[in-house]
Scaffold this active site. Sequence first.
Site, PDB file in Angstrom:
ATOM      1  N   GLY A 245      -2.061  -8.032  42.407  1.00 54.08           N
ATOM      2  CA  GLY A 245      -1.357  -6.815  42.776  1.00 54.08           C
ATOM      3  C   GLY A 245      -0.652  -6.859  44.115  1.00 54.08           C
ATOM      4  O   GLY A 245       0.077  -5.925  44.460  1.00 54.08           O
ATOM      5  N   GLU A 281      -6.735 -12.751  42.042  1.00 57.99           N
ATOM      6  CA  GLU A 281      -5.846 -13.194  40.954  1.00 57.99           C
ATOM      7  C   GLU A 281      -4.385 -12.888  41.279  1.00 57.99           C
ATOM      8  O   GLU A 281      -3.723 -12.135  40.558  1.00 57.99           O
ATOM      9  CB  GLU A 281      -6.241 -12.477  39.644  1.00 57.99           C
ATOM     10  CG  GLU A 281      -7.691 -12.669  39.238  1.00 57.99           C
ATOM     11  CD  GLU A 281      -8.113 -11.739  38.093  1.00 57.99           C
ATOM     12  OE1 GLU A 281      -7.337 -10.843  37.706  1.00 57.99           O
ATOM     13  OE2 GLU A 281      -9.230 -11.914  37.591  1.00 57.99           O
ATOM     14  N   PRO A 282      -3.849 -13.461  42.346  1.00 61.77           N
ATOM     15  CA  PRO A 282      -2.454 -13.154  42.690  1.00 61.77           C
ATOM     16  C   PRO A 282      -1.487 -13.826  41.723  1.00 61.77           C
ATOM     17  O   PRO A 282      -1.689 -14.976  41.333  1.00 61.77           O
ATOM     18  CB  PRO A 282      -2.298 -13.755  44.084  1.00 61.77           C
ATOM     19  CG  PRO A 282      -3.251 -14.917  44.081  1.00 61.77           C
ATOM     20  CD  PRO A 282      -4.431 -14.476  43.248  1.00 61.77           C
ATOM     21  N   GLY A 283      -0.456 -13.105  41.324  1.00 62.21           N
ATOM     22  CA  GLY A 283       0.596 -13.697  40.495  1.00 62.21           C
ATOM     23  C   GLY A 283       1.896 -13.629  41.270  1.00 62.21           C
ATOM     24  O   GLY A 283       2.411 -14.597  41.810  1.00 62.21           O
ATOM     25  N   ARG A 320      13.384  -7.082  33.979  1.00 64.10           N
ATOM     26  CA  ARG A 320      12.751  -6.108  34.886  1.00 64.10           C
ATOM     27  C   ARG A 320      13.631  -4.896  35.225  1.00 64.10           C
ATOM     28  O   ARG A 320      13.152  -3.764  35.197  1.00 64.10           O
ATOM     29  CB  ARG A 320      12.238  -6.799  36.159  1.00 64.10           C
ATOM     30  CG  ARG A 320      11.197  -7.902  35.875  1.00 64.10           C
ATOM     31  CD  ARG A 320      10.490  -8.404  37.119  1.00 64.10           C
ATOM     32  NE  ARG A 320       9.576  -7.415  37.642  1.00 64.10           N
ATOM     33  CZ  ARG A 320       9.815  -6.641  38.678  1.00 64.10           C
ATOM     34  NH1 ARG A 320      10.944  -6.751  39.347  1.00 64.10           N
ATOM     35  NH2 ARG A 320       8.921  -5.762  39.074  1.00 64.10           N
ATOM     36  N   TYR A 324      11.832  -1.622  33.929  1.00 64.48           N
ATOM     37  CA  TYR A 324      11.145  -0.810  34.949  1.00 64.48           C
ATOM     38  C   TYR A 324      12.126  -0.145  35.925  1.00 64.48           C
ATOM     39  O   TYR A 324      11.689   0.498  36.875  1.00 64.48           O
ATOM     40  CB  TYR A 324      10.220  -1.680  35.810  1.00 64.48           C
ATOM     41  CG  TYR A 324       9.269  -2.585  35.074  1.00 64.48           C
ATOM     42  CD1 TYR A 324       8.121  -2.094  34.472  1.00 64.48           C
ATOM     43  CD2 TYR A 324       9.514  -3.960  35.021  1.00 64.48           C
ATOM     44  CE1 TYR A 324       7.248  -2.946  33.817  1.00 64.48           C
ATOM     45  CE2 TYR A 324       8.638  -4.817  34.368  1.00 64.48           C
ATOM     46  CZ  TYR A 324       7.503  -4.290  33.766  1.00 64.48           C
ATOM     47  OH  TYR A 324       6.643  -5.136  33.128  1.00 64.48           O
ATOM     48  N   CYS A 351      24.021  -6.024  23.617  1.00 66.44           N
ATOM     49  CA  CYS A 351      24.549  -4.766  23.084  1.00 66.44           C
ATOM     50  C   CYS A 351      23.583  -3.622  23.304  1.00 66.44           C
ATOM     51  O   CYS A 351      23.014  -3.079  22.354  1.00 66.44           O
ATOM     52  CB  CYS A 351      24.847  -4.939  21.597  1.00 66.44           C
ATOM     53  SG  CYS A 351      26.006  -6.262  21.348  1.00 66.44           S
ATOM     54  N   GLU A 352      23.329  -3.299  24.536  1.00 71.03           N
ATOM     55  CA  GLU A 352      22.488  -2.153  24.900  1.00 71.03           C
ATOM     56  C   GLU A 352      23.005  -1.596  26.214  1.00 71.03           C
ATOM     57  O   GLU A 352      23.292  -2.367  27.139  1.00 71.03           O
ATOM     58  CB  GLU A 352      21.026  -2.583  25.132  1.00 71.03           C
ATOM     59  CG  GLU A 352      20.382  -3.206  23.944  1.00 71.03           C
ATOM     60  CD  GLU A 352      19.038  -2.590  23.588  1.00 71.03           C
ATOM     61  OE1 GLU A 352      18.668  -1.544  24.142  1.00 71.03           O
ATOM     62  OE2 GLU A 352      18.381  -3.192  22.734  1.00 71.03           O
ATOM     63  N   TYR A 381       7.379 -12.710  36.493  1.00 72.31           N
ATOM     64  CA  TYR A 381       7.672 -11.791  35.398  1.00 72.31           C
ATOM     65  C   TYR A 381       9.169 -11.791  35.049  1.00 72.31           C
ATOM     66  O   TYR A 381       9.720 -10.770  34.674  1.00 72.31           O
ATOM     67  CB  TYR A 381       7.190 -10.369  35.745  1.00 72.31           C
ATOM     68  CG  TYR A 381       5.734 -10.346  36.151  1.00 72.31           C
ATOM     69  CD1 TYR A 381       4.742 -10.609  35.214  1.00 72.31           C
ATOM     70  CD2 TYR A 381       5.352 -10.125  37.472  1.00 72.31           C
ATOM     71  CE1 TYR A 381       3.403 -10.623  35.583  1.00 72.31           C
ATOM     72  CE2 TYR A 381       4.019 -10.146  37.842  1.00 72.31           C
ATOM     73  CZ  TYR A 381       3.048 -10.392  36.894  1.00 72.31           C
ATOM     74  OH  TYR A 381       1.736 -10.418  37.257  1.00 72.31           O
TER      75      TYR A 381
HETATM   76  N1  LLP Z   1      -4.990  -9.826  37.166  1.00 75.52           N
HETATM   77  C1  LLP Z   1      -4.823  -8.993  36.126  1.00 75.52           C
HETATM   78  C2  LLP Z   1      -5.991  -8.615  35.337  1.00 75.52           C
HETATM   79  C3  LLP Z   1      -3.555  -8.507  35.787  1.00 75.52           C
HETATM   80  O1  LLP Z   1      -3.397  -7.687  34.760  1.00 75.52           O
HETATM   81  C4  LLP Z   1      -2.438  -8.902  36.576  1.00 75.52           C
HETATM   82  C5  LLP Z   1      -1.083  -8.432  36.254  1.00 75.52           C
HETATM   83  C6  LLP Z   1      -2.650  -9.786  37.661  1.00 75.52           C
HETATM   84  C7  LLP Z   1      -3.940 -10.213  37.932  1.00 75.52           C
HETATM   85  C8  LLP Z   1      -1.530 -10.273  38.541  1.00 75.52           C
HETATM   86  O2  LLP Z   1      -0.923  -9.223  39.210  1.00 75.52           O
HETATM   87  P1  LLP Z   1       0.156  -9.519  40.364  1.00 75.52           P
HETATM   88  O3  LLP Z   1      -0.562 -10.194  41.507  1.00 75.52           O
HETATM   89  O4  LLP Z   1       1.197 -10.399  39.804  1.00 75.52           O
HETATM   90  O5  LLP Z   1       0.662  -8.172  40.721  1.00 75.52           O
HETATM   91  N2  LLP Z   1       5.584  -7.263  34.347  1.00 75.52           N
HETATM   92  C9  LLP Z   1       5.317  -6.446  35.502  1.00 75.52           C
HETATM   93  C10 LLP Z   1       3.997  -6.802  36.145  1.00 75.52           C
HETATM   94  C11 LLP Z   1       2.823  -6.736  35.182  1.00 75.52           C
HETATM   95  C12 LLP Z   1       1.510  -7.097  35.813  1.00 75.52           C
HETATM   96  C13 LLP Z   1       0.458  -7.256  34.778  1.00 75.52           C
HETATM   97  N3  LLP Z   1      -0.822  -7.647  35.285  1.00 75.52           N
HETATM   98  C14 LLP Z   1       6.493  -6.574  36.462  1.00 75.52           C
HETATM   99  O6  LLP Z   1       7.449  -7.277  36.158  1.00 75.52           O
HETATM  100  O7  LLP Z   1       6.488  -5.957  37.521  1.00 75.52           O
END
Ligand code: LLP
Length: 422
Positions: A245, A281-283, A320, A324, A351-352, A381
Site C-alpha cells: 500500500g 508486501e510492497p508492490g 489505470r 480509476y 472504440c470507447e 499495475y
Molecule cells: N498485498 C495485498 C494483499 C494486496 O492486495 C496488494 C494489492 C498488495 C499487497 C500490494 O499493494 P501495493 O503495495 O502495490 O499498493 N490496480 C490498482 C491497485 C490494486 C492493488 C491490489 N492489491 C491500481 O492500479 O492502482
Amino acid sequence: MEENIEVIFNGFFRYKNGNFYAEEKRVEDIAKKYGTPCYLYSYHSLLSRIKKFKEAFKGVNTLICYSVKANSNISILKIIKEQELGVDVVSGGELQRALLVNFPPDKIVFAGVGKKDEEIELGVKKNIYCFNIENEDEIEIIERYARKYRRKVICNLRLNLDIDVDTHHYVKTSKKETKFGLDIHSASSILKKHRNNKYVEIKGFHLHLGSQLKDIHPYTKALDTVKIFCKENNFSPEIIDLGGGFGIPYSSYDRVKDIEDFGVAIKEKIKEIGAKLLILEPGRYIVGNTAILLCRVLYVKRRQDKNFVITDAGMNDLVRPAFYGSHHIIIPAKKSTGEKYIKADIVGPICETGDYLGKDIEVPAHIKRGDILIVGSAGAYCFSMASNYNSRPRPCEIMVNKNREFVIRKREDYKALWAGEL
Ligand code: LLP
C-alpha cells in the site's frame, strides 16, 4: 503547471540536451528500434527502490515479499529475487511464476479472498512460508492438504478492521463493506477453535489496508487496534503481515510520506506488539516509478473547443486512467523550448469514450503525427493489467541497464491473439 520530473523518476529517466533518456539510452532510439507502444524499465531505478525499502525497515526482523500482481514479468521477478526479497502471490499462476524463477518457498506468502483448492494444494505441496486466511472454510482445506503432505502449515488471519484510507474506493480493502478479511469476532472464534490444531498453526495477522496510501496514520491505527485485539484474546502474535500500500508520487505535486517515515512509525508499533517477524508486501513502491510507456502520436485532431492527441497506446495497454481516473504525467520525448502549449486529451485508438491516457494535458502547440510521448509511472499495475481488447497485441517490455537494453517481453504478434481458440 510544470512538473519536476526528478521527484517522480529520481534521475533514472530525464532530459539530456533536449532528449528524454532512460539511464543512458535515448528513448526515441528505443521507440524506433522496437516500435510502440513499448514499456521501458530502468534496471538501476529498480535496484534503488529495493534498497530504499530495505533500509527503511532495518532494525526489526522483516521479510519483504514483493507483491507479484504489480508487475509479474519474470526478468523483474528475477532481479527482485537476486536482491533477496520474497514474494506475495494471490493465484496459482503467480505462485508458478515465483517457483519458475526459484524464489525459496520459505519466502513465499499466499494471500487472496478466493483461493481454489488446487491453488492451496500447490502451496502446501511446495511448502511455502504461510497462507493469509480470509475465510474459516479455508482452514479446513489447508488442513486437508497439510495432512496429505504431512506438514504443519503456518497461517495468519487477515483482519478487516473497518479502517478508512485516503485512496480510490476501488483499492480500499479494510472497510467493512469490502469483501476482504475477517471481522474481529470471527477472527476471535477461529483463534480459540484452532489453538491446538495439529496441522494449522495460526501465528499472527495480515492487514493489507489498501493501495497508494500516502500517509502513515492508517498503519499505526491498524496496529494499535491489533494490539488491543491481542490483549483481549490473550494471544501473542509471532507474525504481523502489514501488506503493501505504500504510495508513490505520480506527479511532483503529490504529497507522499517518505518510506523512512513509514518505517520509523511501523517499527515502533511492531516492537510494542512484540511480534517476532514483520512481513511487508510492497508492490507499487518497488516498481511503480521504474518504468515509462512510450507511445507514438498517430493523429492530432484540433477542434474549435477541444484538442485530441490520438496515440498508438490505449486503455488495453494501460488501463489505470480509464478504470480509476488515475493521473500519469505525459510529456514529449523531445523537450520543447519556450514555445507555446495547447491543452489536449491524450486518447487511444479503442472504440470507447473512456479510452484516454490523460485529460487536459499541456502539450507543445506544434505536436504532430510521429512524435513520441512518454507516460510516467508505468511500472505497477500497467503491463500486469493490460489486455487484448479490440484484438490488440500487448506491447513489448524493454529494460535499460546504463547504455544497454534487453527485451524482457516480446511484443505479441497477431497469432498470439487466437492461440488456444478452437
Ligand atoms: N498485498 C495485498 C494483499 C494486496 O492486495 C496488494 C494489492 C498488495 C499487497 C500490494 O499493494 P501495493 O503495495 O502495490 O499498493 N490496480 C490498482 C491497485 C490494486 C492493488 C491490489 N492489491 C491500481 O492500479 O492502482
